[in-house]
Design an enzyme around this catalytic site. Structure first.
Site, PDB file in Angstrom:
ATOM      1  N   CYS A 127      23.803  13.003 -16.703  1.00 22.43           N
ATOM      2  CA  CYS A 127      24.648  13.631 -17.727  1.00 22.43           C
ATOM      3  C   CYS A 127      25.745  14.403 -16.994  1.00 22.43           C
ATOM      4  CB  CYS A 127      23.800  14.573 -18.580  1.00 22.43           C
ATOM      5  SG  CYS A 127      24.763  15.762 -19.515  1.00 22.43           S
TER       6      CYS A 127
ATOM      7  N   CYS B 167      31.487  16.522 -21.805  1.00 25.73           N
ATOM      8  CA  CYS B 167      31.780  15.995 -23.149  1.00 25.73           C
ATOM      9  C   CYS B 167      31.565  17.020 -24.256  1.00 25.73           C
ATOM     10  CB  CYS B 167      30.905  14.795 -23.450  1.00 25.73           C
ATOM     11  SG  CYS B 167      30.433  13.838 -22.031  1.00 25.73           S
TER      12      CYS B 167
ATOM     13  N   THR C  27      24.016  22.312 -22.128  1.00 26.00           N
ATOM     14  CA  THR C  27      24.432  21.361 -21.106  1.00 26.00           C
ATOM     15  C   THR C  27      25.694  21.855 -20.398  1.00 26.00           C
ATOM     16  OG1 THR C  27      23.522  19.556 -22.388  1.00 26.00           O
ATOM     17  CG2 THR C  27      25.201  18.971 -20.781  1.00 26.00           C
TER      18      THR C  27
ATOM     19  N   GLU D  12      20.955  22.189 -17.718  1.00 25.34           N
ATOM     20  CA  GLU D  12      20.825  22.898 -18.996  1.00 25.34           C
ATOM     21  C   GLU D  12      20.415  24.338 -18.727  1.00 25.34           C
ATOM     22  OE1 GLU D  12      20.034  19.533 -19.282  1.00 25.34           O
ATOM     23  OE2 GLU D  12      21.507  19.174 -20.856  1.00 25.34           O
TER      24      GLU D  12
ATOM     25  N   HIS E 145      29.416  14.037 -30.995  1.00 20.46           N
ATOM     26  CA  HIS E 145      28.486  13.955 -29.864  1.00 20.46           C
ATOM     27  C   HIS E 145      27.523  12.774 -30.017  1.00 20.46           C
ATOM     28  CE1 HIS E 145      27.797  15.723 -26.046  1.00 20.46           C
ATOM     29  NE2 HIS E 145      26.499  15.818 -26.236  1.00 20.46           N
TER      30      HIS E 145
ATOM     31  N   TYR F 237      27.058   9.480 -27.192  1.00 21.84           N
ATOM     32  CA  TYR F 237      25.855   8.876 -26.612  1.00 21.84           C
ATOM     33  C   TYR F 237      25.949   7.352 -26.563  1.00 21.84           C
ATOM     34  CZ  TYR F 237      23.148  13.174 -26.206  1.00 21.84           C
ATOM     35  OH  TYR F 237      22.674  14.398 -25.817  1.00 21.84           O
TER      36      TYR F 237
ATOM     37  N   CYS G  33      27.886   7.479 -22.816  1.00 21.41           N
ATOM     38  CA  CYS G  33      27.245   8.010 -21.593  1.00 21.41           C
ATOM     39  C   CYS G  33      25.899   7.369 -21.315  1.00 21.41           C
ATOM     40  CB  CYS G  33      27.126   9.532 -21.677  1.00 21.41           C
ATOM     41  SG  CYS G  33      25.823  10.148 -22.760  1.00 21.41           S
TER      42      CYS G  33
ATOM     43  N   GLU H  12      16.775  13.521 -23.409  1.00 21.50           N
ATOM     44  CA  GLU H  12      18.033  13.882 -24.081  1.00 21.50           C
ATOM     45  C   GLU H  12      18.443  12.811 -25.083  1.00 21.50           C
ATOM     46  OE1 GLU H  12      21.739  14.325 -21.875  1.00 21.50           O
ATOM     47  OE2 GLU H  12      21.941  16.300 -22.782  1.00 21.50           O
TER      48      GLU H  12
HETATM   49 FE1  SF4 Z   1      25.812  14.672 -21.222  1.00 24.01          FE
HETATM   50 FE2  SF4 Z   1      26.172  12.427 -22.608  1.00 24.01          FE
HETATM   51 FE3  SF4 Z   1      26.337  14.805 -23.826  1.00 24.01          FE
HETATM   52 FE4  SF4 Z   1      28.211  13.946 -22.103  1.00 24.01          FE
HETATM   53  S1  SF4 Z   1      27.693  13.036 -24.088  1.00 24.01           S
HETATM   54  S2  SF4 Z   1      27.326  15.979 -22.215  1.00 24.01           S
HETATM   55  S3  SF4 Z   1      26.995  12.901 -20.588  1.00 24.01           S
HETATM   56  S4  SF4 Z   1      24.526  13.900 -22.882  1.00 24.01           S
HETATM   57 FE    FE Z   2      23.873  15.914 -24.511  1.00 21.18          FE
END
Ligand code: SF4
Ligand code: FE
Length: 492
Positions: free
Chosen positions: A100, A104, A191, A258, A293, A297, A300, A456
């Site tokens: 991660c 983001c 995060t 985190e 968000h 996902y 990422c 996650e």
């Molecule tokens: Fe982490 Fe994915 Fe959230 Fe970006 S979108 S902060 S890589 S979990």
């Molecule tokens: Fe996340």
């Protein structure tokens, strides 16, 4: 100011007075701490790739506020193409870090607070949108990393913020002054909090009139007076502290991060306030941030999934079974699941729309479907990776054993020689390479990186039930009933 380099980003963190605690102690040099540094390297990658001409189109973009070239992580999406590029950028970062990369959450906060503040001002004549635009211009011009802080501790889940025995269970205003507000509370599992220059705090649930003091959103510097973080530990994290464990760590360069972020009477000047008592807009920020968000996902986790699929294929090759049809089929299944997630990320972006404020938002139903799939498919991808790799992922001796000169054999063989002899696989493959790929798989499936890939996938951007509530709300069952009635000839 131009875009920061990765090194400038790391150096910029040293200038902050961020208060970090871990294992019951204050960590003074947290930037170089072996357990924290990999997560900083991950964010640094968002700066490094923006400097690489090969990735310029994906990583950089013209600011809608200033016209300057900025990092896409600080951008307000101006089209559905921007939304799709965001997902592609996240896949790229996942591929490059297998972790991660944290930046983001700020990007998703920018876009949700930008559009929501516009609508609050429209109703109340407040100046939150101007405040926010000024703040974001500062962020873009200085290429800052900002944490989007949403999840409150929540205490008794059956009670609203104002009904909690401890009012700090949700971030709230404890004092209103002419020049600003004083806030208390905390945000959990944040995060990239420690690595960020600033934070944007947002409410975590819809609120009623009694919750006015909890309906608050604002920006504050990460080293603000009264703010501190307690670092979240990860599975196998102390391996990073061992001297001879670069292979055992599985991913020595990168990792996620985190922390529990505490606000102990932090003063927020008026110019950094984006919501202050307009409780009916708390839900709008939450819904929009969560939507963005959940889209994220689909990028990422897919990029990280690519590295796990690659690792499983290598494990099969090292064992000499890559031609077995069962192995091939498992890799096909992993690819199918991973690309399905990418389809979801792209689809909710392609179906995006313009908000009243002018930036683009994703299709909420499809973004929630995207994240719902993410709560399942990476688990299956992990299962298949473990299936292909074999039990060695969890039974292999340590790197210290592989390097050991201690004699154990009748003919003077060392522990290292014995390990290298019995863990050798296909001819021509170095045992060390096999060791590396096993540890890499372990790291992603159940080690430190499982925070960012596996668990996650379940709870990040909202647990599965949160998406099901949104799917129920957006699914238009009434409309679908009508479709069936029309064709079946049922008249009301
Ligand atoms: Fe982490 Fe994915 Fe959230 Fe970006 S979108 S902060 S890589 S979990
Ligand atoms: Fe996340």
């Amino acid at each position: 100011m131009a875009l920061m380099t990765a090194q400038e980003y790391i150096d910029s963190l040293r200038k902050l007075n961020t208060r970090v605690y871990m294992f019951g102690e204050k960590i003074e040099n947290w930037v170089d701490h072996p357990m924290i540094r990999p997560s900083i390297n991950c964010v640094a990658m968002t700066y490094a790739l923006a400097q690489d001409p090969q990735y310029a189109d994906l990583m950089t973009v013209k600011s809608s506020l200033t016209g300057h070239t900025i990092n896409r992580f600080t951008h307000l999406h101006q089209s559905t193409e921007d939304l799709m590029n965001k997902v592609k950028m996240q896949r790229l970062l996942g591929q490059k870090t297998a972790s991660c990369f944290q930046r983001c959450v700020g990007m998703d906060a920018f876009n949700s607070v930008f559009s929501t503040t516009y609508e609050i001002d429209e109703k109340y004549g407040t100046h939150y949108h101007e405040n926010f635009k000024k703040f974001l211009t500062f962020v873009q011009d200085n290429d800052l990393t900002v944490d989007g802080a949403m999840t409150d501790p929540k205490g008794d889940r059956s009670k609203a913020p104002s009904q909690q025995a401890d009012p700090d269970m949700y971030v709230h205003v404890v004092e209103r002054r002419e020049d600003g507000i004083v806030v208390c509370g905390a945000k959990c599992h944040q995060t990239g909090s420690i690595n960020s220059h600033w934070h944007i705090f947002m409410p975590t649930i819809s609120m009623g009139e009694a919750d006015k003091d909890w309906a608050v959103s604002f920006a504050c510097p990460t080293d603000a007076e009264g703010m501190y973080m307690i670092y979240g530990r990860q599975s196998c994290d102390t391996r990073k502290m061992e001297e001879d464990a670069s292979i055992d760590v599985g991913n020595a360069k990168f990792g996620g991060q985190e922390a529990l972020v505490v606000l102990d009477h932090v003063f927020i000047p008026n110019e950094y306030i984006f919501l202050n008592g307009e409780y009916e807009f708390a839900g709008m920020i939450v819904e929009r941030f969560a939507g963005y968000h959940r889209q994220s996902y689909g990028g990422c986790k897919v990029g990280v999934g690519d590295t796990l699929i690659g690792a499983a294929a290598l494990a099969a090759e090292y064992n000499g079974v890559e031609k077995a049809s069962a192995v091939k089929d498992k890799l096909i299944e992993m690819t199918h699941l991973n690309e399905t997630l990418f389809c979801c990320g792209i689809a909710c972006s392609a179906q995006g729309f313009k908000t009243k404020a002018g930036n683009y938002q994703i299709d909420l139903l499809l973004a929630n479907v995207c994240k719902q799939n993410v709560t399942r498919f990476p688990y299956e991808i992990v299962r298949l990776a473990e299936d292909i790799a074999g039990g060695l992922v969890v039974t292999m001796p340590s790197q210290t054993d592989f390097n050991s000169d201690t004699v154990v054999g009748r003919n003077g063989e060392t522990i290292g020689e014995i390990c290298n002899k019995f863990f050798a696989a296909r001819e021509g493959v170095k045992t060390e390479d096999r060791q590396r790929i096993m540890r890499f798989i372990e790291n992603l499936c159940l080690g430190a990186a499982a925070v960012g890939y596996r668990t996650e996938s379940m709870h990040g951007a909202g647990s599965p039930q949160a998406q099901r509530i949104m799917i129920a709300r957006q699914g238009n069952i009434q409309g679908k009933k009508q479709l069936a009635k029309d064709i079946a000839g049922i008249k009301d």
